[in-house]
Design a protein around this motif. Structure first.
Motif, PDB file in Angstrom:
ATOM      1  N   ALA A 205       0.960  -1.260   0.453  1.00 15.89           N
ATOM      2  CA  ALA A 205       0.092   0.311  -0.196  1.00 15.89           C
ATOM      3  C   ALA A 205       0.903   1.418  -0.707  1.00 15.89           C
ATOM      4  O   ALA A 205      -0.204   2.719  -0.242  1.00 15.89           O
ATOM      5  CB  ALA A 205      -0.605   0.024   1.264  1.00 15.89           C
ATOM      6  N   GLY A 206       1.923   1.593   0.758  1.00 23.05           N
ATOM      7  CA  GLY A 206       2.944   2.215   0.373  1.00 23.05           C
ATOM      8  C   GLY A 206       2.906   2.778  -0.311  1.00 23.05           C
ATOM      9  O   GLY A 206       2.761   3.927  -0.692  1.00 23.05           O
ATOM     10  N   PRO A 207       3.446   2.310  -1.856  1.00 25.87           N
ATOM     11  CA  PRO A 207       3.694   3.854  -3.389  1.00 25.87           C
ATOM     12  C   PRO A 207       2.479   4.454  -3.757  1.00 25.87           C
ATOM     13  O   PRO A 207       2.570   5.849  -3.508  1.00 25.87           O
ATOM     14  CB  PRO A 207       3.856   2.389  -4.252  1.00 25.87           C
ATOM     15  N   PRO A 208       1.185   3.191  -3.462  1.00 27.11           N
ATOM     16  CA  PRO A 208       0.405   4.507  -3.841  1.00 27.11           C
ATOM     17  C   PRO A 208      -0.180   5.963  -2.566  1.00 27.11           C
ATOM     18  O   PRO A 208      -0.533   7.144  -3.167  1.00 27.11           O
ATOM     19  CB  PRO A 208      -0.904   3.686  -3.739  1.00 27.11           C
ATOM     20  N   ARG A 209       0.282   5.790  -1.267  1.00 26.73           N
ATOM     21  CA  ARG A 209       0.511   6.808  -0.029  1.00 26.73           C
ATOM     22  C   ARG A 209       1.441   7.665  -0.657  1.00 26.73           C
ATOM     23  O   ARG A 209       1.089   9.178  -0.795  1.00 26.73           O
ATOM     24  CB  ARG A 209       0.260   6.156   1.025  1.00 26.73           C
ATOM     25  N   VAL A 210       2.384   7.382  -1.323  1.00 27.18           N
ATOM     26  CA  VAL A 210       3.598   8.151  -1.374  1.00 27.18           C
ATOM     27  C   VAL A 210       3.255   9.342  -2.999  1.00 27.18           C
ATOM     28  O   VAL A 210       3.414  10.212  -2.720  1.00 27.18           O
ATOM     29  CB  VAL A 210       4.576   7.704  -1.206  1.00 27.18           C
ATOM     30  N   LEU A 211       2.858   9.013  -3.033  1.00 28.35           N
ATOM     31  CA  LEU A 211       2.772   9.107  -5.072  1.00 28.35           C
ATOM     32  C   LEU A 211       0.661  10.207  -5.285  1.00 28.35           C
ATOM     33  O   LEU A 211       1.250  10.712  -6.158  1.00 28.35           O
ATOM     34  CB  LEU A 211       2.718   8.473  -6.094  1.00 28.35           C
ATOM     35  N   ALA A 212       0.478   9.601  -4.165  1.00 30.22           N
ATOM     36  CA  ALA A 212      -0.829  10.336  -3.895  1.00 30.22           C
ATOM     37  C   ALA A 212      -1.302  12.084  -3.912  1.00 30.22           C
ATOM     38  O   ALA A 212      -1.248  12.648  -4.883  1.00 30.22           O
ATOM     39  CB  ALA A 212      -1.995  10.221  -3.143  1.00 30.22           C
ATOM     40  N   PRO A 213      -0.368  12.378  -3.291  1.00 29.44           N
ATOM     41  CA  PRO A 213       0.040  13.997  -3.189  1.00 29.44           C
ATOM     42  C   PRO A 213       0.356  14.694  -4.706  1.00 29.44           C
ATOM     43  O   PRO A 213      -0.210  15.913  -4.320  1.00 29.44           O
ATOM     44  CB  PRO A 213       0.356  14.781  -1.933  1.00 29.44           C
ATOM     45  N   TRP A 214       1.489  13.987  -4.676  1.00 34.81           N
ATOM     46  CA  TRP A 214       1.767  14.460  -6.385  1.00 34.81           C
ATOM     47  C   TRP A 214       1.388  14.749  -8.010  1.00 34.81           C
ATOM     48  O   TRP A 214       0.670  15.620  -8.141  1.00 34.81           O
ATOM     49  CB  TRP A 214       3.355  14.228  -6.716  1.00 34.81           C
ATOM     50  N   ALA A 215       0.997  13.246  -7.452  1.00 33.97           N
ATOM     51  CA  ALA A 215      -0.598  12.881  -8.685  1.00 33.97           C
ATOM     52  C   ALA A 215      -1.283  13.552  -8.763  1.00 33.97           C
ATOM     53  O   ALA A 215      -2.105  13.942  -9.200  1.00 33.97           O
ATOM     54  CB  ALA A 215      -0.807  11.168  -8.508  1.00 33.97           C
ATOM     55  N   PHE A 216      -2.034  14.005  -7.237  1.00 37.21           N
ATOM     56  CA  PHE A 216      -2.975  14.929  -7.346  1.00 37.21           C
ATOM     57  C   PHE A 216      -2.912  16.246  -7.210  1.00 37.21           C
ATOM     58  O   PHE A 216      -4.078  16.377  -8.722  1.00 37.21           O
ATOM     59  CB  PHE A 216      -3.946  14.896  -5.859  1.00 37.21           C
ATOM     60  N   GLY A 217      -2.387  16.843  -7.011  1.00 38.43           N
ATOM     61  CA  GLY A 217      -1.627  18.319  -7.544  1.00 38.43           C
ATOM     62  C   GLY A 217      -1.604  18.399  -8.887  1.00 38.43           C
ATOM     63  O   GLY A 217      -1.661  19.416  -9.407  1.00 38.43           O
ATOM     64  N   TRP A 218      -0.685  17.256  -9.429  1.00 39.20           N
ATOM     65  CA  TRP A 218      -0.541  17.303 -11.059  1.00 39.20           C
ATOM     66  C   TRP A 218      -1.483  17.459 -11.955  1.00 39.20           C
ATOM     67  O   TRP A 218      -2.221  17.847 -13.235  1.00 39.20           O
ATOM     68  CB  TRP A 218       0.093  15.824 -11.682  1.00 39.20           C
TER      69      TRP A 218
END
Length: 258
Positions: A205-218
């Motif tokens: 579950a870790g990678p989605p949690r790490v990438l989520a803020p960046w991906a959502f902002g983009w």
């Protein structure tokens, strides 16, 4: 029972501090809000130091998860947890910005999105063990994912401050019980070494949690904030499919055991 109630109190704190933060930010500025965060962390540090017993951590039994016939159920659980935490992170980080964009004059109460999310989250979590006992984890998770998906779909199409606050409440109702159910299922996969199961699921579950803020902002920058929230509905639809697949696997394993 401890896990569900613990998260209920987390949700209450989240709700209270969300609206407090938006008020403090508009009245005193973001630096004051940061100071409030530092004070909360200092209080937490002191409480952990004073209240958490100083004892050695028990290690899991030898072999870890090597005795499991398949790790596929844990992989599916981890993927579902990752999608759920991505949706939750998006709500916590971006709801105030969405509401502020839609009604700048109401900036002082832009924290209502997380406040309603956290309050509804806590309400379900306090009743969580009773709901799980009555309906079972699988039906409860599927219904919860459906409710949260409706909430995010509403955020994707609505431009109304009031409607979106209500949608965040729906998301709070929908996401509330998913973590306790999923982690309980993970622990049940390896009763002799629950810690290893939980650690494996958290790793997936870790990678989605790490990438989520960046991906959502983009996505919010390239498209719109509403569009990004609408995509969360698709993520939860995928989580719904993962839970259905998991139900099929666990049902098949139970039938073989019988």
């Amino acid at each position: 029972p401890i896990f569900t109630t613990f998260h209920a109190f987390v949700s209450i704190a989240m709700a209270l501090m969300a609206i407090t933060s938006s008020l403090v930010s508009t009245m005193l500025g973001p630096l004051a809000t940061s100071g409030l965060g530092v004070a909360m962390l200092a209080a937490a540090w002191g409480m952990v130091h004073a209240l958490v017993p100083h004892r050695p951590i028990a290690t899991g039994k030898a072999g870890g998860l090597s005795n499991l016939p398949s790790k596929l159920p844990l992989v599916l659980i981890g993927m579902a947890v990752g999608l759920v935490v991505t949706a939750e992170t998006s709500t916590l980080f971006w709801s105030a910005k969405l509401l502020n964009e839609q009604a700048p004059s109401l900036a002082a109460i832009a924290g209502l999105g997380v406040a309603f999310y956290g309050s509804c989250n806590a309400l379900v979590r306090f009743m969580g063990d009773g709901l799980r006992a009555k309906f079972g984890d699988m039906p409860l998770m599927l219904a919860s994912l459906a409710v949260a998906t409706v909430g995010f779909a509403t955020l994707g199409i609505s431009g109304s401050f009031a409607v979106n606050v209500t949608a965040f409440a729906l998301v709070g109702f929908g996401l509330a019980i998913l973590f306790p159910c999923l982690f309980n299922m993970a622990a049940a996969q390896a009763p002799a070494n629950r810690g290893a199961s939980l650690g494996f699921v958290s790793l997936i579950a870790g990678p989605p949690r790490v990438l989520a803020p960046w991906a959502f902002g983009w996505i919010a920058t390239s498209q719109s904030m509403s569009f990004a929230f609408g995509l969360c509905a698709l993520l939860l639809a995928v989580a719904f499919a993962l839970v259905l697949t998991l139900r099929g696997l666990t049902s098949g394993a139970s039938a073989k055991t019988a």
